[in-house]
Motif scaffolding. Structure first.
Motif, PDB file in Angstrom:
ATOM      1  N   PRO A  77      -8.667   0.716  -3.765  1.00 29.80           N
ATOM      2  CA  PRO A  77      -9.823  -0.168  -3.528  1.00 29.80           C
ATOM      3  C   PRO A  77      -9.379  -1.547  -3.059  1.00 29.80           C
ATOM      4  N   ASN A  78     -10.184  -2.154  -2.214  1.00 34.29           N
ATOM      5  CA  ASN A  78      -9.957  -3.524  -1.738  1.00 34.29           C
ATOM      6  C   ASN A  78     -11.327  -4.144  -1.445  1.00 34.29           C
ATOM      7  N   PRO A  79     -12.014  -4.623  -2.515  1.00 31.70           N
ATOM      8  CA  PRO A  79     -13.395  -5.088  -2.343  1.00 31.70           C
ATOM      9  C   PRO A  79     -13.477  -6.314  -1.441  1.00 31.70           C
ATOM     10  N   VAL A  80     -14.641  -6.488  -0.830  1.00 32.34           N
ATOM     11  CA  VAL A  80     -14.896  -7.624   0.056  1.00 32.34           C
ATOM     12  C   VAL A  80     -15.142  -8.859  -0.794  1.00 32.34           C
ATOM     13  N   MET A  81     -14.466  -9.957  -0.445  1.00 32.07           N
ATOM     14  CA  MET A  81     -14.661 -11.208  -1.157  1.00 32.07           C
ATOM     15  C   MET A  81     -15.873 -11.938  -0.568  1.00 32.07           C
TER      16      MET A  81
ATOM     17  N   MET B 183       0.850  -1.187   0.000  1.00 32.81           N
ATOM     18  CA  MET B 183       0.000   0.000   0.000  1.00 32.81           C
ATOM     19  C   MET B 183       0.892   1.245   0.000  1.00 32.81           C
ATOM     20  N   SER B 184       0.582   2.151  -0.847  1.00 34.69           N
ATOM     21  CA  SER B 184       1.395   3.363  -0.942  1.00 34.69           C
ATOM     22  C   SER B 184       1.132   4.259   0.252  1.00 34.69           C
ATOM     23  N   GLU B 185       2.254   4.748   0.852  1.00 27.96           N
ATOM     24  CA  GLU B 185       2.098   5.612   2.024  1.00 27.96           C
ATOM     25  C   GLU B 185       1.560   6.986   1.641  1.00 27.96           C
ATOM     26  N   GLN B 186       1.712   7.387   0.367  1.00 24.26           N
ATOM     27  CA  GLN B 186       1.218   8.705  -0.053  1.00 24.26           C
ATOM     28  C   GLN B 186      -0.305   8.752  -0.048  1.00 24.26           C
TER      29      GLN B 186
ATOM     30  N   PHE C  17      -6.820   4.682  13.147  1.00 28.53           N
ATOM     31  CA  PHE C  17      -7.521   4.445  11.897  1.00 28.53           C
ATOM     32  C   PHE C  17      -6.724   5.035  10.741  1.00 28.53           C
ATOM     33  N   VAL C  18      -6.589   4.259   9.676  1.00 26.64           N
ATOM     34  CA  VAL C  18      -5.877   4.695   8.487  1.00 26.64           C
ATOM     35  C   VAL C  18      -6.797   4.522   7.291  1.00 26.64           C
ATOM     36  N   THR C  19      -6.954   5.520   6.461  1.00 25.92           N
ATOM     37  CA  THR C  19      -7.781   5.467   5.252  1.00 25.92           C
ATOM     38  C   THR C  19      -6.890   5.550   4.028  1.00 25.92           C
TER      39      THR C  19
ATOM     40  N   SER D  41      -3.869   9.288   8.338  1.00 28.85           N
ATOM     41  CA  SER D  41      -4.263   8.892   9.686  1.00 28.85           C
ATOM     42  C   SER D  41      -5.474   9.696  10.119  1.00 28.85           C
ATOM     43  N   VAL D  42      -6.341   9.074  10.887  1.00 31.96           N
ATOM     44  CA  VAL D  42      -7.554   9.714  11.392  1.00 31.96           C
ATOM     45  C   VAL D  42      -7.500   9.637  12.907  1.00 31.96           C
TER      46      VAL D  42
END
Length: 700
Positions: free
Chosen positions: A24-28, A1-4, A18-20, A8-9
């Motif tokens: 995309p990473n869809p649910v399987m 995952m790119s840090e750019q 929490f990190v946003t 952080s939230v």
């Protein structure tokens, strides 16, 4: 995952950050592993190849998809348990290429294409799928040695089959129908019709008859139709399926019990089961039987035994009526009656049965002899139909075959056959993991002492004629009795006129003849002549005679053909014939004696834990994650898509060319799937199926 792309939230919970990210990473979907295993099973067992060769649907603009593409989607939809097709396609989006790859298909149809396909399904394609389902059922069904049974008080084994209908209603909006508006067209007009709604909300309904083997919970058939359905034709087809099943397993038809509800409790339905020589157990609706003098006399006596339902605790008095020859009402063979009686309040109306005085009477009809199961056993076994009602409820939870997939009747039934296929597959795979899961239930304890009475004789039931006289219909068989000689076909007038005479007609039983053309003639009437002989009148339907190629040699010259051919069979009365002892004939049917023993066998019910078998694999797979990787060969990346001239001009192509349109390239995309939490038994089962390009690694 790119840090750019990560941000952080601030967290309001201590110890959690929490990190946003925009990546995309869809649910399987959790149901995908089971769908992949099911697809692999179809391919490895040869079902996919048979489907492609036998089930074919012609559509207007055929497109690039074939029947197998849509069947794979519907199987996955049944496995998923999604409430609607919209939710299914939404969950399928991130893994649709993986799902289609299990059958070597390149692209996945969309929802609208699936809808148009189901609308194009015709009766021929539907019956081809049904035949494939029945053929696979006979091959894959559990062996008869470990699929349970019912053991009666003689220790003999029966197999119980349940048949019942289930309703699915749909609601229709109230719309104005005037000349100011266009003609009203409802999507549900073909699939539904007005009918019995039961507890469902709606205006129109569709009925589906489902047949199940009660001991393994395997579905054997499903038949759907608009409105209240076609119960009698469905019963005929269901009996044909049962016949194929028992022939495959080497089961005697006399060891079969077809358990039905009260909707089938009239002579027309009972005769269908009797015609196939099956046993039956159902709630009767023919309450005129309770008005016969012999029955009234038995109801005036003390009941055979009080009985209380083990769950509802409702107490009933049980009466044994024995076998009754009630052919005047339309029954072709004697029927055994058992009556349940329960008290009523003064203004109470019985929910089931008929009210007579201060009691509610319920009638149960069966063909099981008294010395096999007594009256209380019969009542307990019939009310055990609740297990089948539970299966219908479990089906609504696990597969929900009554979900609307198509408003076209054949398309909806096409989907429902596939749901039963998924159900059976779960049973078979569950049994592979638990082969020693057969369980025994003490249905009724053994009876000590002389608890069983000998088989009572068949009692003729009187019938009131229009003149007020009472006719007595005696029991019939073709063995000499103390009153009548064997049946003999009357020669009549035909031989002298060069026509087919009585000897040309084959006497099959006391209920049927076979004409020279091979058609069946059934008994329509019973008379007595002045001497006291019994005259059995057999007749043929007028339409059958009109279409028969041998009609000129059968009917009289110049006949107006208002009726079909009639044949008379006589049983001459034996005068001054002394009574015969019970052991004077080889196999008397009227003098049945049963040796009384000090104790009888208990009634044992053997079955499989169907809920555990069906849900074990599905529950286990959904509790674990799965991993998959996609690898594309360099040749596939550089390959450009070229249209052929036939594709460009939309020319008519063969079935094999059509099937190849959506086939994936042999050296194309390769998927590697890893499943977790697989038991050693199931891992061996999967390894045996590993014959295609789907690579599966097992990790326990």
């Amino acid at each position: 995952m790119s840090e750019q792309n990560e941000k952080s939230v601030d967290s309001t919970v201590a110890g959690i950050e929490f990190v946003t990210t925009v990546q995309p990473n869809p649910v399987m979907p959790t149901w995908l592993p089971e769908a992949l295993l099911l697809g692999q099973w179809w391919r490895s067992t040869g079902l996919l190849e048979q489907l492609q060769q036998q089930v074919r649907v012609s559509r207007g603009r055929m497109g690039q998809y074939e029947v197998c593409d849509f069947v794979l989607l519907l199987l996955a939809y049944a496995v998923s348990g999604e409430a609607s097709l919209a939710g299914f396609f939404q969950a399928l989006t991130p893994v649709k290429h993986l799902l289609m790859a299990v059958w070597g298909r390149a692209r996945c149809p969309v929802a609208s294409t699936l809808s148009r396909f189901l609308e194009a399904v015709e009766e021929g394609a539907l019956e081809s799928l049904r035949q494939l389902f029945e053929h696979n059922l006979l091959q894959q069904s559990l062996p008869v040695s470990c699929n349970g049974g019912l053991y009666d008080r003689r220790g003999e084994r029966y197999w119980v089959f349940d048949l019942d209908g289930t309703h699915e209603a749909t609601r229709q909006r109230s719309l104005p129908i005037t000349q100011e508006y266009p003609d009203l067209h409802r999507r549900s007009s073909k699939a539904c019709a007005p009918g019995l709604l039961g507890r469902k909300r709606g205006q129109v309904v569709r009925t589906r008859s489902a047949l199940q083997q009660a001991h393994t919970s395997e579905w054997l058939a499903t038949f759907g139709s608009p409105g209240n359905g076609t119960a009698q034709s469905d019963l005929v087809r269901a009996c044909a399926v049962i016949k194929q099943y028992i022939e495959q397993h080497g089961i005697n038809p006399a060891a079969v019990i077809v358990r039905l509800d009260g909707y089938y409790g009239v002579p027309a339905f009972v005769n269908v089961v009797q015609h196939h020589q099956f046993g039956y157990l159902l709630r009767g609706r023919d309450y005129q039987i309770l008005n016969y003098p012999t029955v009234q006399a038995k109801l005036a006596q003390a009941p055979a035994q009080p009985w209380q339902h083990p769950e509802t605790k409702v107490a009933r008095e049980v009466f044994e009526l024995g076998f009754l020859d009630d052919s005047w009402s339309g029954y072709t063979q004697p029927i055994r009656g058992v009556v349940m009686r329960s008290p009523l309040k003064p203004d109470q109306k019985p929910r089931i049965g008929i009210r007579m005085g201060d009691y509610a009477y319920e009638l149960v009809l069966t063909s099981i002899p008294v010395h096999a199961l007594n009256a209380v056993d019969i009542v307990s076994l019939y009310l055990g139909r609740g297990g089948f009602e539970k299966s219908l409820g479990d089906e609504d939870v696990e597969c929900n075959g009554d979900r609307w997939c198509s408003w076209h009747p054949s398309g909806q039934e096409f989907w429902q056959i596939l749901t039963q296929w998924v159900w059976n597959w779960r049973v078979w795979v569950g049994w592979k993991q638990h082969p020693e899961s057969l369980r025994q239930t003490l249905w009724q304890p053994a009876i000590e002492g002389d608890g069983l009475e000998p088989e009572p004789p068949v009692e003729p039931q009187p019938q009131q004629t229009s003149l007020g006289a009472t006719k007595t219909h005696p029991p019939f068989d073709n063995t000499p009795s103390e009153q009548y000689a064997p049946m003999q076909v009357v020669e009549s007038w035909a031989r002298s006129n060069g026509k087919f005479a009585g000897n040309d007609f084959i006497l099959e039983s006391e209920r049927s003849l076979r004409c020279p053309a091979g058609h069946s003639m059934y008994r329509r009437e019973v008379r007595r002549n002045g001497r006291g002989d019994l005259l059995l009148i057999f007749s043929m339907a007028r339409r059958t005679c009109l279409q028969c190629p041998l009609r000129e040699r059968c009917v009289a010259n110049g006949s107006a053909m208002t009726n079909g051919r009639r044949i008379t069979v006589i049983r001459r009365k034996l005068l001054d014939n002394p009574a015969l002892p019970c052991n004077s004939t080889p196999a008397p049917t009227r003098c049945i004696s049963v040796s009384r023993s000090k104790a009888t066998y208990p009634v044992i019910w053997e079955d499989l834990p169907a809920v555990l078998l069906r849900r074990d694999l599905s529950r286990n797979l959904r509790q674990h994650q799965f991993e998959f990787d996609s690898m594309i060969s360099p040749a596939e990346q550089q390959k450009s898509f070229l249209l052929s001239r036939d594709q460009r001009a939309h020319r008519r192509i063969s079935w094999s060319q059509r099937l190849a349109r959506n086939a994936s390239a042999p050296q194309g995309q390769h998927w590697k799937v890893r499943l977790f939490g697989i038991s050693a038994t199931l891992a061996t089962f999967i390894k045996d199926l590993k014959k295609t390009s789907l690579s599966t690694e097992q990790s326990v």
